[in-house]
Design a protein around this motif. Structure first.
Motif, PDB file in Angstrom:
ATOM      1  N   GLY A 102       0.704  -1.043  -0.031  1.00  0.00           N
ATOM      2  CA  GLY A 102      -0.252   0.198   0.017  1.00  0.00           C
ATOM      3  C   GLY A 102       0.978   1.230  -0.025  1.00  0.00           C
ATOM      4  N   THR A 103       0.222   2.141   0.449  1.00  0.00           N
ATOM      5  CA  THR A 103       0.872   3.582   0.487  1.00  0.00           C
ATOM      6  C   THR A 103       1.519   3.830   1.691  1.00  0.00           C
ATOM      7  N   SER A 104       2.562   4.749   1.501  1.00  0.00           N
ATOM      8  CA  SER A 104       3.222   5.048   2.991  1.00  0.00           C
ATOM      9  C   SER A 104       2.297   5.445   3.807  1.00  0.00           C
ATOM     10  N   HIS A 105       1.122   6.101   3.533  1.00  0.00           N
ATOM     11  CA  HIS A 105       0.176   6.597   4.822  1.00  0.00           C
ATOM     12  C   HIS A 105      -0.447   5.055   5.331  1.00  0.00           C
ATOM     13  N   ASP A 106      -0.598   4.331   4.574  1.00  0.00           N
ATOM     14  CA  ASP A 106      -1.179   3.026   4.966  1.00  0.00           C
ATOM     15  C   ASP A 106      -0.090   2.297   5.967  1.00  0.00           C
ATOM     16  N   GLN A 107       1.296   2.444   5.581  1.00  0.00           N
ATOM     17  CA  GLN A 107       2.357   1.754   6.511  1.00  0.00           C
ATOM     18  C   GLN A 107       2.483   2.515   7.539  1.00  0.00           C
ATOM     19  N   GLN A 108       2.229   3.824   7.623  1.00  0.00           N
ATOM     20  CA  GLN A 108       2.550   4.344   8.983  1.00  0.00           C
ATOM     21  C   GLN A 108       1.214   4.265   9.818  1.00  0.00           C
ATOM     22  N   LEU A 109       0.157   4.131   9.474  1.00  0.00           N
ATOM     23  CA  LEU A 109      -0.919   3.703  10.106  1.00  0.00           C
ATOM     24  C   LEU A 109      -0.704   2.602  11.157  1.00  0.00           C
ATOM     25  N   CYS A 110      -0.003   1.790  10.946  1.00  0.00           N
ATOM     26  CA  CYS A 110       0.322   0.536  11.802  1.00  0.00           C
ATOM     27  C   CYS A 110       1.763   0.632  12.463  1.00  0.00           C
ATOM     28  N   THR A 111       2.330   1.797  12.684  1.00  0.00           N
ATOM     29  CA  THR A 111       3.637   2.020  13.210  1.00  0.00           C
ATOM     30  C   THR A 111       3.504   1.801  14.630  1.00  0.00           C
ATOM     31  N   GLY A 112       2.416   2.047  15.363  1.00  0.00           N
ATOM     32  CA  GLY A 112       2.423   1.843  16.722  1.00  0.00           C
ATOM     33  C   GLY A 112       2.969   0.511  17.301  1.00  0.00           C
ATOM     34  N   MET A 113       2.524  -0.545  16.887  1.00  0.00           N
ATOM     35  CA  MET A 113       2.715  -1.892  17.291  1.00  0.00           C
ATOM     36  C   MET A 113       2.078  -3.149  16.626  1.00  0.00           C
ATOM     37  N   LEU A 114       2.786  -3.815  15.929  1.00  0.00           N
ATOM     38  CA  LEU A 114       2.538  -4.818  14.885  1.00  0.00           C
ATOM     39  C   LEU A 114       2.924  -6.007  15.287  1.00  0.00           C
ATOM     40  N   ILE A 115       2.244  -7.242  15.729  1.00  0.00           N
ATOM     41  CA  ILE A 115       2.734  -8.409  16.312  1.00  0.00           C
ATOM     42  C   ILE A 115       2.328  -9.575  15.357  1.00  0.00           C
ATOM     43  N   PRO A 116       3.201 -10.130  14.712  1.00  0.00           N
ATOM     44  CA  PRO A 116       2.662 -11.169  13.595  1.00  0.00           C
ATOM     45  C   PRO A 116       2.480 -12.502  14.841  1.00  0.00           C
ATOM     46  N   TYR A 117       1.473 -13.261  14.501  1.00  0.00           N
ATOM     47  CA  TYR A 117       1.080 -14.414  15.110  1.00  0.00           C
ATOM     48  C   TYR A 117       0.804 -15.512  14.100  1.00  0.00           C
ATOM     49  N   GLY A 118       1.914 -16.084  13.682  1.00  0.00           N
ATOM     50  CA  GLY A 118       1.863 -17.127  12.638  1.00  0.00           C
ATOM     51  C   GLY A 118       1.892 -16.168  11.444  1.00  0.00           C
ATOM     52  N   GLU A 119       1.747 -17.036  10.379  1.00  0.00           N
ATOM     53  CA  GLU A 119       1.797 -16.556   8.816  1.00  0.00           C
ATOM     54  C   GLU A 119       0.350 -15.613   8.675  1.00  0.00           C
ATOM     55  N   GLU A 120      -0.757 -16.148   9.223  1.00  0.00           N
ATOM     56  CA  GLU A 120      -2.095 -15.842   8.636  1.00  0.00           C
ATOM     57  C   GLU A 120      -2.442 -14.831   9.750  1.00  0.00           C
ATOM     58  N   ARG A 121      -2.300 -14.457  10.747  1.00  0.00           N
ATOM     59  CA  ARG A 121      -2.655 -13.737  11.683  1.00  0.00           C
ATOM     60  C   ARG A 121      -1.752 -12.741  12.415  1.00  0.00           C
ATOM     61  N   CYS A 122      -2.357 -11.566  12.867  1.00  0.00           N
ATOM     62  CA  CYS A 122      -1.214 -10.529  13.416  1.00  0.00           C
ATOM     63  C   CYS A 122      -2.268  -9.774  14.512  1.00  0.00           C
ATOM     64  N   TYR A 123      -1.519  -9.018  15.480  1.00  0.00           N
ATOM     65  CA  TYR A 123      -2.231  -8.368  16.242  1.00  0.00           C
ATOM     66  C   TYR A 123      -1.696  -6.848  16.038  1.00  0.00           C
ATOM     67  N   CYS A 124      -2.615  -5.876  15.941  1.00  0.00           N
ATOM     68  CA  CYS A 124      -2.073  -4.458  15.722  1.00  0.00           C
ATOM     69  C   CYS A 124      -2.689  -3.459  16.612  1.00  0.00           C
ATOM     70  N   MET A 125      -1.781  -2.799  17.390  1.00  0.00           N
ATOM     71  CA  MET A 125      -2.224  -1.740  18.498  1.00  0.00           C
ATOM     72  C   MET A 125      -2.000  -0.240  17.789  1.00  0.00           C
ATOM     73  N   LEU A 126      -2.950   0.435  17.976  1.00  0.00           N
ATOM     74  CA  LEU A 126      -2.795   1.843  17.541  1.00  0.00           C
ATOM     75  C   LEU A 126      -3.638   2.718  18.303  1.00  0.00           C
ATOM     76  N   PRO A 127      -3.355   4.033  18.325  1.00  0.00           N
ATOM     77  CA  PRO A 127      -4.012   5.072  19.224  1.00  0.00           C
ATOM     78  C   PRO A 127      -5.434   5.255  18.755  1.00  0.00           C
ATOM     79  N   LYS A 128      -6.301   5.548  19.449  1.00  0.00           N
ATOM     80  CA  LYS A 128      -7.653   5.808  19.152  1.00  0.00           C
ATOM     81  C   LYS A 128      -7.925   6.831  18.175  1.00  0.00           C
ATOM     82  N   SER A 129      -7.021   7.836  17.881  1.00  0.00           N
ATOM     83  CA  SER A 129      -7.391   8.581  16.869  1.00  0.00           C
ATOM     84  C   SER A 129      -6.895   7.948  15.348  1.00  0.00           C
TER      85      SER A 129
END
Length: 415
Positions: free
Chosen positions: A204-231
């Protein structure tokens, strides 16, 4: 300058004086560069490129055996990030246009260009390579951190150790990427999408990538957790919906807003239990009415409890008859049949994968004492629990192409 740290340069020109002039007059060290080879024609230049893999190629357009345009095309196909400068004795703009379409970075007239023109390009290349190197280093660091968090999260969710809790507390104290906002945690599933969520972000775009810069935790190949601020939650929902329009099997769940570490840990556990339930029954939350999902979750989270139809119906706010009809329609089994299948699946798993005693398994499955459990298990499978456990232990030593035992066939049929 050491070769391994320098930006490697290849010069290709059929005029010896041009090659020697470029080698001797350009202050290559100033731009962190080193000429690793020069070639008198396109064919030899291509051979030199394959041998040295330079990051910068300076080539004449008109050369024997292979011209600079063809050389540029082959270089870009092999190494798209290579910087190419085209040289010519003529104002041949048609050639120049072809080269620029192939991805050449610049075009210089050998008879007219000033040293400053070439050096400006080299300085620009130096900055771009430095930025790319820094970006790659950051990405590698993020990948390492993501893999470490993934390992810690898996261990914690599966009861092996609590190191993930300490890591979360540490990050909550140090990480300012959330700007002290409450956060949302997303659990994103790309099962059947043929790519992971991080892969989708990279596409995707750089904006899409920056959206998940908070915390991205892969959980296997097909699942992941993403933590981001409310805003950023609304933007995240829009991005997920956009990808869902292209990948029908993309699914996600979320919890939030979450104000502190304890709430975040509880949310992670909740999302994990929900995912495990979906996996156990081969459904997604959207496949069942909310009341039925809550009912099955109640059973799943309390495996040793002996729930009656009336008890569960009351818990989810439905009458007994309405609940029974809705349950059979959604799940495909009556409540009683579902209970027995669920208990059998749990029991076979505990026999196969643990060293618990028959009494402990009976208690965990809500089947009373070991004597009743043994009778019940034999009635369901045709063999005693101890025999089933022994056969499963023996099967671990067999090759994959060994035919399954009859007891395995029975268990699979009942489940």
């Amino acid at each position: 300058m050491e070769t391994e740290t320098a930006i490697k340069v290849l010069i290709a020109d059929d005029e010896s004086i041009v090659r020697k002039g470029l080698r001797s007059t350009v202050p290559w060290e100033k731009y962190g560069m080193e000429v690793v080879s020069d070639a008198p024609n396109g064919r030899k230049a291509w051979e030199a490129f394959l041998e040295h893999r330079p990051q910068v190629v300076i080539t004449d357009i008109v050369m024997p055996e292979m011209d600079g345009i063809e050389l540029s095309r082959k270089v870009k196909e092999t190494a798209p990030d290579t910087k190419i400068i085209l040289l010519s004795c003529h104002r041949d703009f048609e050639y120049a246009q072809q080269g620029m379409k192939l991805g050449a970075s610049g075009y210089l007239l050998k008879t007219a260009f000033e040293d400053e023109e070439l050096e400006e390009m080299l300085a620009k290349f130096q900055r771009e390579f430095a930025a790319a190197s820094e970006s790659a280093a950051v990405k590698d660091k993020e990948t390492d951190q993501g893999e470490r968090l993934s390992t810690l999260l898996y261990a914690w969710l599966n009861g092996h150790n609590d190191k993930f809790i300490g890591e979360m507390e540490k990050r909550s104290g140090e990480d300012r990427s959330f700007n002290d906002e409450p956060v949302y945690i997303y659990f994103i599933k790309t099962v059947g999408c043929e790519c992971s969520w991080p892969d989708l972000l990279r596409q995707g775009t750089s904006h899409d990538q920056q959206l998940c810069t908070g915390m991205l935790i892969p959980y296997g190949e097909e699942r992941c957790y993403c933590m981001l601020p409310k805003s950023k939650a609304n933007a995240m929902e829009s991005l997920l919906v956009e990808h869902k329009s292209k990948l029908a099997k993309l699914q996600w769940s979320r919890r939030g807003p979450l104000s502190d570490t304890e709430e975040r840990l509880e949310a992670l556990q909740s999302l994990h239990k929900e995912a495990e339930m979906e996996k156990a029954y081969n459904v997604s939350k959207s496949d069942w009415p909310e009341a039925i999902w809550r009912a099955v979750k109640l059973l799943h989270d309390n495996p040793s409890a002996e729930w009656s139809v009336s008890d569960v119906a009351r818990q989810v706010g439905l009458s007994r008859s309405h609940f029974s009809i809705l349950f059979k329609k959604a799940v495909g089994d009556s409540f009683v049949a579902f209970q027995y299948k669920r208990k059998l699946k749990l029991a076979t798993g505990l026999l196969r994968d643990t060293h618990l005693t028959m009494q402990e398994i009976a208690e965990r499955t809500g089947l009373g004492d070991s004597k009743y459990f043994s009778k019940w298990f034999k009635r369901c499978t045709g063999e005693t629990p101890s025999r089933y456990r022994a056969e499963q232990k023996d099967n671990r030593h067999l090759t994959e192409d060994h035919p399954p035992s009859q007891s395995n066939k029975n268990t699979e049929t009942i489940e």
